[in-house]
Design a protein around this motif. Structure first.
Motif, mmCIF file in Angstrom:
data_model
loop_
_atom_site.group_PDB
_atom_site.id
_atom_site.type_symbol
_atom_site.label_atom_id
_atom_site.label_comp_id
_atom_site.label_asym_id
_atom_site.label_seq_id
_atom_site.Cartn_x
_atom_site.Cartn_y
_atom_site.Cartn_z
ATOM 1 N N GLY A 54 9.985 -3.520 8.807
ATOM 2 C CA GLY A 54 11.356 -3.266 9.237
ATOM 3 C C GLY A 54 11.621 -1.804 9.495
ATOM 4 N N ASN A 55 12.755 -1.516 10.168
ATOM 5 C CA ASN A 55 13.102 -0.111 10.375
ATOM 6 C C ASN A 55 14.554 0.191 10.036
ATOM 7 N N ASP A 56 15.218 -0.725 9.328
ATOM 8 C CA ASP A 56 16.559 -0.448 8.823
ATOM 9 C C ASP A 56 16.430 0.681 7.785
ATOM 10 N N PRO A 57 17.211 1.756 7.960
ATOM 11 C CA PRO A 57 17.001 2.922 7.073
ATOM 12 C C PRO A 57 17.243 2.645 5.591
ATOM 13 N N SER A 58 17.908 1.540 5.253
ATOM 14 C CA SER A 58 18.082 1.277 3.823
ATOM 15 C C SER A 58 17.190 0.145 3.333
ATOM 16 N N LEU A 59 16.570 -0.584 4.225
ATOM 17 C CA LEU A 59 15.786 -1.745 3.781
ATOM 18 C C LEU A 59 14.299 -1.657 4.111
ATOM 19 N N THR A 60 13.915 -0.674 4.923
ATOM 20 C CA THR A 60 12.511 -0.616 5.327
ATOM 21 C C THR A 60 11.598 -0.437 4.111
ATOM 22 N N ASP A 61 10.448 -1.054 4.169
ATOM 23 C CA ASP A 61 9.530 -1.077 3.025
ATOM 24 C C ASP A 61 8.180 -0.514 3.447
ATOM 25 N N PRO A 62 7.760 0.584 2.884
ATOM 26 C CA PRO A 62 6.435 1.098 3.234
ATOM 27 C C PRO A 62 5.347 0.457 2.377
ATOM 28 N N ASN A 63 4.100 0.629 2.798
ATOM 29 C CA ASN A 63 2.934 0.254 1.984
ATOM 30 C C ASN A 63 2.901 -1.210 1.578
ATOM 31 N N VAL A 64 3.309 -2.079 2.497
ATOM 32 C CA VAL A 64 3.248 -3.504 2.192
ATOM 33 C C VAL A 64 1.898 -4.028 2.680
ATOM 34 N N ARG A 65 1.242 -4.785 1.839
ATOM 35 C CA ARG A 65 -0.047 -5.332 2.235
ATOM 36 C C ARG A 65 0.162 -6.547 3.151
ATOM 37 N N ALA A 66 -0.382 -6.458 4.350
ATOM 38 C CA ALA A 66 -0.198 -7.530 5.337
ATOM 39 C C ALA A 66 -0.788 -8.838 4.827
ATOM 40 N N THR A 67 -1.718 -8.727 3.892
ATOM 41 C CA THR A 67 -2.378 -9.916 3.369
ATOM 42 C C THR A 67 -1.514 -10.646 2.350
ATOM 43 N N GLU A 68 -0.446 -9.987 1.891
ATOM 44 C CA GLU A 68 0.384 -10.598 0.859
ATOM 45 C C GLU A 68 1.740 -11.038 1.372
ATOM 46 N N ILE A 69 2.221 -10.394 2.434
ATOM 47 C CA ILE A 69 3.574 -10.724 2.865
ATOM 48 C C ILE A 69 3.570 -12.019 3.677
ATOM 49 N N GLU A 70 4.458 -12.916 3.281
ATOM 50 C CA GLU A 70 4.541 -14.195 3.985
ATOM 51 C C GLU A 70 5.322 -13.994 5.280
ATOM 52 N N LEU A 71 4.855 -14.679 6.305
ATOM 53 C CA LEU A 71 5.502 -14.533 7.606
ATOM 54 C C LEU A 71 6.868 -15.210 7.597
ATOM 55 N N TYR A 72 7.863 -14.545 8.189
ATOM 56 C CA TYR A 72 9.181 -15.166 8.367
ATOM 57 C C TYR A 72 9.682 -14.860 9.766
ATOM 58 N N GLU A 73 10.640 -15.647 10.195
ATOM 59 C CA GLU A 73 11.176 -15.479 11.542
ATOM 60 C C GLU A 73 11.802 -14.083 11.648
ATOM 61 N N GLY A 74 11.363 -13.326 12.630
ATOM 62 C CA GLY A 74 11.968 -12.019 12.869
ATOM 63 C C GLY A 74 11.310 -10.883 12.113
ATOM 64 N N LEU A 75 10.215 -11.164 11.444
ATOM 65 C CA LEU A 75 9.533 -10.075 10.720
ATOM 66 C C LEU A 75 9.111 -8.989 11.708
ATOM 67 N N GLU A 76 9.330 -7.745 11.304
ATOM 68 C CA GLU A 76 8.904 -6.618 12.131
ATOM 69 C C GLU A 76 8.015 -5.719 11.304
ATOM 70 N N ALA A 77 6.801 -5.493 11.786
ATOM 71 C CA ALA A 77 5.881 -4.656 11.017
ATOM 72 C C ALA A 77 5.323 -3.558 11.905
ATOM 73 N N PHE A 78 5.020 -2.427 11.261
ATOM 74 C CA PHE A 78 4.478 -1.289 11.990
ATOM 75 C C PHE A 78 3.240 -0.763 11.276
ATOM 76 N N SER A 79 2.301 -0.292 12.059
ATOM 77 C CA SER A 79 1.146 0.372 11.464
ATOM 78 C C SER A 79 1.597 1.678 10.853
ATOM 79 N N GLN A 80 0.952 2.067 9.786
ATOM 80 C CA GLN A 80 1.262 3.342 9.163
ATOM 81 C C GLN A 80 0.142 4.309 9.489
ATOM 82 N N ASN A 81 0.420 5.573 9.261
ATOM 83 C CA ASN A 81 -0.677 6.510 9.236
ATOM 84 C C ASN A 81 -1.315 6.750 10.595
#
Ligand SMILES: [Zn+2]
Lengths: 92, 186, 1003
Positions: free
Chosen positions: C75-102
């Motif tokens: 996500g990119n909402d300035p109050s809800l965005t979450d860094p360092n999430v493991r793609a292998t653990e997060i369950e897919l949901y409708e509207g998920l937005e993910a970005f590469s880090q680094n």
């Protein structure tokens, strides 16, 4: 976070208690008779050992009673609790 | 008479759960380690202060809660007039404190009593109390002093899923807010 | 949408519910049941990020919490965005937005990748070596580091999500819902134990639940079907509570464990509204069964980090559980049997297996024979010496191992492959065990650290593969046996299970696999997240680091967010190998909680915003609010600070309030002072022992000021105590000291003086205190309590009366903290606000002025009265405060008495309380400012500091209290108070500035 078995209320979470340091350091009956060194011994000197330690605890958020605890400071295992004025149930 | 003003003056429901401030009833703190004390209280109130830890004894008029081996909290189960409260306090004071059988201290306004009802009350309490309510909730009359949201409370189990909570007056609004907040997310 | 890498008829994925999501802005699809990783792989995306130091392209490597590479920003909402999430653990949901880090500007073209070319310049300890010198360059380095490194972006606005905490008590906690955890939970719950089973996944069953293989059977059916059936059955056991999506974060002593439950992270943003995001469970279990399983080890060889290189077990889970092929031409590389299971799974799903490279000579176990039937080419005694492919693996190069395994021989074979599964054996997950204080032992035949049964804290066991059982037969047999013993169970439904498995016989381990190139020219990655290589570890050893803890810090191996779950064992192995030490003697690094990263939200729960700290309020609080008071925090209390009128500044308001209190009458809410009811035949003797002055002779109905010390002789608290009757006193304490004073007094009564007949009861909240002060205070009180005789004869200063206000009992004390004629009314709190209003009403014609704590402080400073905690700091004796008059020298003993003539406390160069006047009466000193004598001295000697300072409207000049070395002797002496822009000239004076003769008390 230990569980302490308050001798009055039974087992409770450590958050209900506060620690009062080393036990069995009786306040001298006649402080005026003591030299500075002797008084300092009572006032400041504590063992703070690694291993079995005799401690005072207060059930500050419960019955507000002070009591003694025999705790192994190396693993926090509590070997005994006993009331103020009672003899330690294990060898000191 | 002076107007009195309690802290919360509120009652709330969340589904099956209801929370309400109980209008101030008489509360008296007793302390004693004298032998005669128990029988004295027995004669004065027709009720014996419990010796067993974490318990209470009750009759139609009063409940006496065990707080420590030498301390109890009496509260009246029903609303009684200010004059009656005074009479009772004086009677106890004269027959305990004044003859050196212990201490009698009026703490009516020290504590605010909140009643919690509903099958989810223990879920609510467990949100911030480290106490294991397993035995407490099974036994009517159980008493415990513990922490709720880092605040000292006395809890008295009066019926199944129905308990009285005592919190110091100055903390009561703060705890009430917390309880209401937590009740939203059970 | 067609997903050509997806196989159909998979029971764990709901292919009827298609979910759309975005990765780096590109719109993609997956299914309900996917993780972000499986959905990306189904879309043939392996490349998800860049490595931390060299910015090498990295892909999804695992399928669990050990993932080092696929960490993304959600996500990119300035109050809800979450860094360092493991793609292998997060369950897919409708509207998920993910970005590469680094990576910058994007994952496919990354400027930082230049570091890869510079990598010879970035060896172990690079940051230490380069950026430490010269220090003045740090700012430049920091700029460089911050722009080229970093793991994700922190949210910039406050978190809107709701987090919660809950305590949970149970008889038995089972951590891990794999086959052994399920067995343990069933055994426990069916034998009358309140049991809690937690698992971090949303589906129970661990790896067995998708182990659909002829080689592994229980009672004649495949292990997965057997387990599925067991899971169905346990769901109906009354004593059993199951929490999925719940990961154990920490295991503390006394079986106190913290677990984080994800309640809405798997939901779409719309479904999450008004739901708790995460709940932290604070679990207290009588017994704990750890069944956390094991994770597969990678192999360490040249260029082992390319996208498409994955753990063999991950490839298996993606195909068997998520129904996703991770490649079309897959190779497998191993030192053990487990890749053969993967091979069979792939074969069943129609994936082409190019080859299996096995560093062992042979293996004749059942599963290997099964694979051999499928005509898959197996290269025994071979290793991979190099891989190719920038954004995705494309080729592997293999060679035959020399006899001792230290080098390679023969011809190089190049094989085309788009995905490589690797397996270096298995590592038991002993993190929780060691967190709890357990010690490990080393098993050398397969190089694993295991829980040492003799060094396990009581009331816990480890079972299954986290206990070193890797064969399903051992797992079932031992889990059943150990749980029965642990819980004292006689018969178990698992006693006579017939288990079939494939037993691994052959083992071979080479920590750092050789290449045909010299090591200096290779890149055998060890810690994928922190980009440290086997070379770095060897370099650290050459540079003299010996301890594993030091090597870890120097090379940063194992210091990423994955805490080195994949890399630690190899680092140890390489150190042991290089230094010729036994791995068991080397020991492991310390595993610290949390096992997987926790959000700050989960840690703080609801203790945010208005629940950050308690607020205590007096009975008059609402009146103060209505009358525009500004509040001050005193401990947890909200105290009225001052009452600005018509836009007054604080200074103006305090000046007005202070004048009014001395000229007519002021009123203060003093309810926050601690009040302790003291009863008993020894009450007087008790007070004699706790206060410095004498109490036996205090007459009934009189009040006295007392000073309380610690045993070290330092002032601890003070206040007025009143003798209500022969054996009944009421003590007041400072606001902040109330709770501690009571605890301390109880301590003395219970432990030192149990013979005293004294009872203490706190009544701080029962009584509210209204203080009326000033020359007109008597007039106000006479209106509020007309029946009370206020004559000096009947009601002198320092005395008390019981009285009644409109039918309600109260206690009135004539005491003064301002030096004015004043009274304190103590009344039951529920009536206090009304009495306050009566006083205000009675004072209308006398300009009665409510004043707050600031004015109170000013007024008492004019009189030189101390405030403990402001003018004292735990190092002041009564003598230091020029209060020798309050020491009962004739008393046999009191708390702290002996300390008053220790060699240290009788020094005459102690800091002592004095008054301080500025030469310019308009100049107000700053509290805390230092006092010096010689400005040119270097270093300048600090002689003391200002403790209280005000502008006195009643004296029309600035006044201050201060502590100065030997202050008592220095009356009239001049000093400087150096400030930023000037030096203020001051003169030492007496501490009493106003009404030195105390005439106003009886005015
Ligand atoms: Zn207790």
């Amino acid at each position: 976070m230990f569980i302490i078995n308050c001798p009055y209320c039974g087992e409770r979470d450590q958050t209900e208690f506060s620690s009062g340091g080393e036990a069995h350091i009786a306040r001298p009956k006649q402080p005026t008779e003591l030299s500075d060194d002797e008084w300092a011994e009572f006032l400041f000197m504590r063992k703070n050992i690694k291993g079995i330690q005799f401690e005072r605890w207060n059930h500050s958020h419960g019955c507000r009673k002070w009591f003694n605890v025999v705790r192994d400071t190396s693993n926090d295992k509590i070997h005994a609790v006993y009331k103020m004025g009672e003899k330690p149930p294990v060898n000191k | 008479m002076l107007n009195f003003e309690t802290t919360l003056q509120d009652s709330k429901s969340y589904g099956d759960l209801t929370l309400s401030e109980v209008e101030p009833i008489l509360k008296i703190n007793l302390r004693s380690n004298k032998r005669e004390f128990s029988t004295k209280i027995g004669k004065l109130l027709s009720i014996i202060p419990p010796i067993e830890a974490n318990t209470s004894s009750s009759n139609e008029d009063y409940s006496v809660l065990w707080l420590s081996p030498d301390e109890w909290l009496i509260y009246s189960n029903n609303k009684i007039s200010y004059e009656q409260q005074n009479l009772l306090e004086e009677n106890l004071f004269n027959n305990i404190s004044n003859i050196n059988q212990g201490s009698v201290t009026n703490v009516t306004d020290h504590w605010v009593m909140i009643n919690l009802k509903g099958y989810k009350i223990y879920d609510l309490l467990s949100k911030s109390s480290p106490y294991d309510f397993k035995n407490f909730k099974m036994k009517k009359g159980s008493v415990t002093q513990t922490l709720l949201n880092h605040t000292d409370v006395i809890l008295h189990n009066i019926y199944d899923n129905n308990l009285n909570l005592f919190v110091r007056r100055s903390f009561s609004e703060d705890l009430w807010l917390w309880i209401n907040d937590s009740a939203r997310f059970l | 949408m067609s997903q050509e890498l997806r196989i159909n008829n998979n029971k764990f994925i709901d292919q009827t519910t298609r979910l759309s999501f975005k990765f780096n802005g590109e719109k993609l699809y997956g299914y309900k049941g996917d993780t972000l990783a499986s959905a990306l792989l189904a879309n043939n995306i392996h490349l998800v990020g860049r490595s931390f130091k060299y910015h090498r392209p990295r892909g999804i490597m695992t399928c669990g919490s050990e993932e080092p590479n696929a960490i993304v920003q959600i996500g990119n909402d300035p109050s809800l965005t979450d860094p360092n999430v493991r793609a292998t653990e997060i369950e897919l949901y409708e509207g998920l937005e993910a970005f590469s880090q680094n990576c910058w500007p994007n994952v496919k073209f990354d400027i930082g990748g230049i570091n890869n070319l510079l990598s010879p310049l970035l060896p172990a300890g690079f940051y230490y070596k380069t950026f430490m010198w010269p220090a003045s360059f740090w700012e430049k380095y920091e700029f460089f580091i911050r722009h080229s490194a970093g793991l994700g972006k922190s949210p910039t606005k406050p978190d809107r999500d709701i987090y919660d905490h809950k305590y949970y008590h149970c008889d038995v906690l089972v951590v891990g819902g794999g086959i052994s955890g399920i067995m343990a939970a069933k055994l426990s719950a069916e034998n009358n134990n309140e049991t809690l089973l937690i698992d971090d996944k949303n589906i129970l069953g661990g790896t067995t639940i998708y182990q659909n293989n002829d080689c592994f059977q229980i009672d004649g059916i495949h292990t997965n079907y057997w387990l599925e059936n067991e899971i169905k059955k346990i769901k109906n056991i009354k004593n059993l509570t199951i929490k999925t999506r719940t990961s154990l974060a920490a295991y503390h002593g006394y079986n106190y464990l913290l677990a984080k439950e994800n309640l809405s992270d798997h939901l779409s943003p719309d479904e999450r509204k008004n739901k708790i995001r995460q709940r932290l469970w604070k679990i207290r279990a009588k017994k704990v069964i750890i069944a956390t399983g094991s994770i597969e080890r990678p192999l360490i060889f040249n260029n082992n980090d390319r996208p498409g290189i994955m753990l063999s077990s991950a490839i298996k889970k993606f195909i068997d559980f998520y129904g996703v092929k991770t490649g079309k031409e897959i190779s497998l590389f191993t030192n053990n049997d487990s890749v053969y299971e993967t091979a069979i799974s792939l074969k069943k799903s129609g994936v082409n297996i190019i080859s299996i490279i096995d560093i062992r000579d042979k293996s004749s176990s059942k599963i290997v024979k099964e694979v051999e039937k499928h005509n898959i080419k197996i290269y025994w005694n071979h290793t991979i010496v190099n891989t190719e492919g920038y954004r995705r693996i494309s080729f592997i190069e293999i060679m035959k191992l020399s006899d001792d395994g230290s080098g390679v021989i023969g011809k190089k074979i190049k094989l085309k492959t788009d995905c490589l599964g690797i397996s270096g054996g298995w590592t038991p997950m002993v993190h929780l065990f060691t967190q709890s204080g357990g010690k490990l032992k080393f098993r050398s035949n397969d190089n694993v650290f295991l829980p040492d049964k003799n060094k396990t804290p009581s009331d816990q066991i480890s079972i299954g593969s986290c206990n070193g059982d890797f064969d399903i037969k051992d797992i079932i047999l031992n889990s059943n046996k150990d749980v029965k013993t642990f819980l004292g169970i006689e018969n178990s439904p698992f006693d006579n299970l017939k288990v079939e498995s494939s037993r691994e016989e052959m083992k071979r381990n080479i920590w750092l696999l050789p290449s045909d190139k010299p090591i200096g020219k290779t890149k055998p990655f060890l810690d994928f997240q922190n980009d440290s290589t086997a070379k770095d570890v060897k370099l650290a050893l050459r540079e003299g680091f010996k301890s594993i803890e030091h090597v870890k810090r120097y090379t940063t191996t194992g210091m990423g967010t994955d805490q080195g779950k994949l890399s630690n064992m190899h680092a140890l192995g390489i150190i042991a190998e290089t230094t010729g030490t036994n791995m068991g003697e080397l020991g492991t690094t310390t595993f610290r909680p949390p096992y997987t990263p926790l959000t700050f939200g989960a840690i703080v729960g609801r203790n945010v915003g208005e629940f950050f700290d308690h607020t205590r309020k007096t009975a008059m609080h609402n009146w103060h609010v209505q009358n525009k008071a500004k509040f001050e925090n005193v401990g947890q209390w909200k105290r009225a600070w001052y009452y600005p009128k018509n836009g007054e500044t604080m200074f103006e308001a305090v000046q007005r309030e202070s004048k009014a209190a001395r000229e007519s009458v002021g009123i203060l809410d003093a309810s926050t002072l601690g009040k302790i009811d003291i009863q008993g035949t020894d009450a007087s003797e008790f007070l004699n022992r706790v206060y410095t002055n004498a109490w036996s002779k205090l007459a009934v109905g009189k009040c006295r000021y007392g000073l309380m010390l610690n045993e070290d002789g330092m002032v601890y608290d003070d206040g007025v105590t009143t003798r209500l009757s022969e054996n009944h006193y009421i003590m007041t304490t400072t606001t902040g000291g109330a709770a501690n004073v009571l605890t301390k007094l109880e301590d003395y009564l219970q432990t030192e003086w149990p013979e005293l007949d004294v009872y203490l009861t706190t009544v701080t909240d029962h009584f509210s205190t209204i203080s009326i002060c000033g020359p007109n205070s008597k007039k106000i009180l006479s209106k509020v309590i007309p029946d009370l005789d206020l004559s000096d004869e009947n009601f002198p200063h320092m005395s008390f009366k019981n009285s009644i206000i409109n039918g309600i009992k109260c206690r009135v004390m004539r005491i003064s903290f301002t030096g004015e004629h004043s009274y304190e009314i103590n009344i039951q709190s529920n009536y206090a606000k009304h009495v306050w209003e009566l006083c205000m009403d009675a004072g209308k014609n006398y300009n009665i002025t409510p004043y707050g704590t600031e004015t109170m402080h000013l007024l008492r400073a004019e009189k030189g009265f101390i405030i403990t905690g402001q003018d004292t700091d735990g190092t002041m004796t009564p003598s230091d405060l020029q209060m020798d008059w309050i020491i009962g020298k004739k008393k046999f003993d009191f708390i702290g008495k002996r300390s008053l003539y220790r060699s240290d406390t009788i020094r005459d160069d102690r800091k002592q309380l004095v008054g301080l006047l500025t030469d310019d009466p308009k100049e107000i000193l700053e509290e805390g400012a230092q006092i010096v004598e010689k400005l040119n001295q270097k270093p300048v000697e600090m002689l003391g500091h200002v403790t209280s300072s005000y502008f006195s409207p009643n004296l029309n000049k600035s006044i201050a209290l201060a502590v100065i070395k030997s202050g008592k002797k220095l009356k009239g002496k001049k000093f400087f108070v150096p400030m930023e822009n000037k030096n203020i000239n001051v003169t030492v004076t007496d501490t009493v500035f106003f009404d030195k003769e105390n005439k106003r008390l009886n005015a």
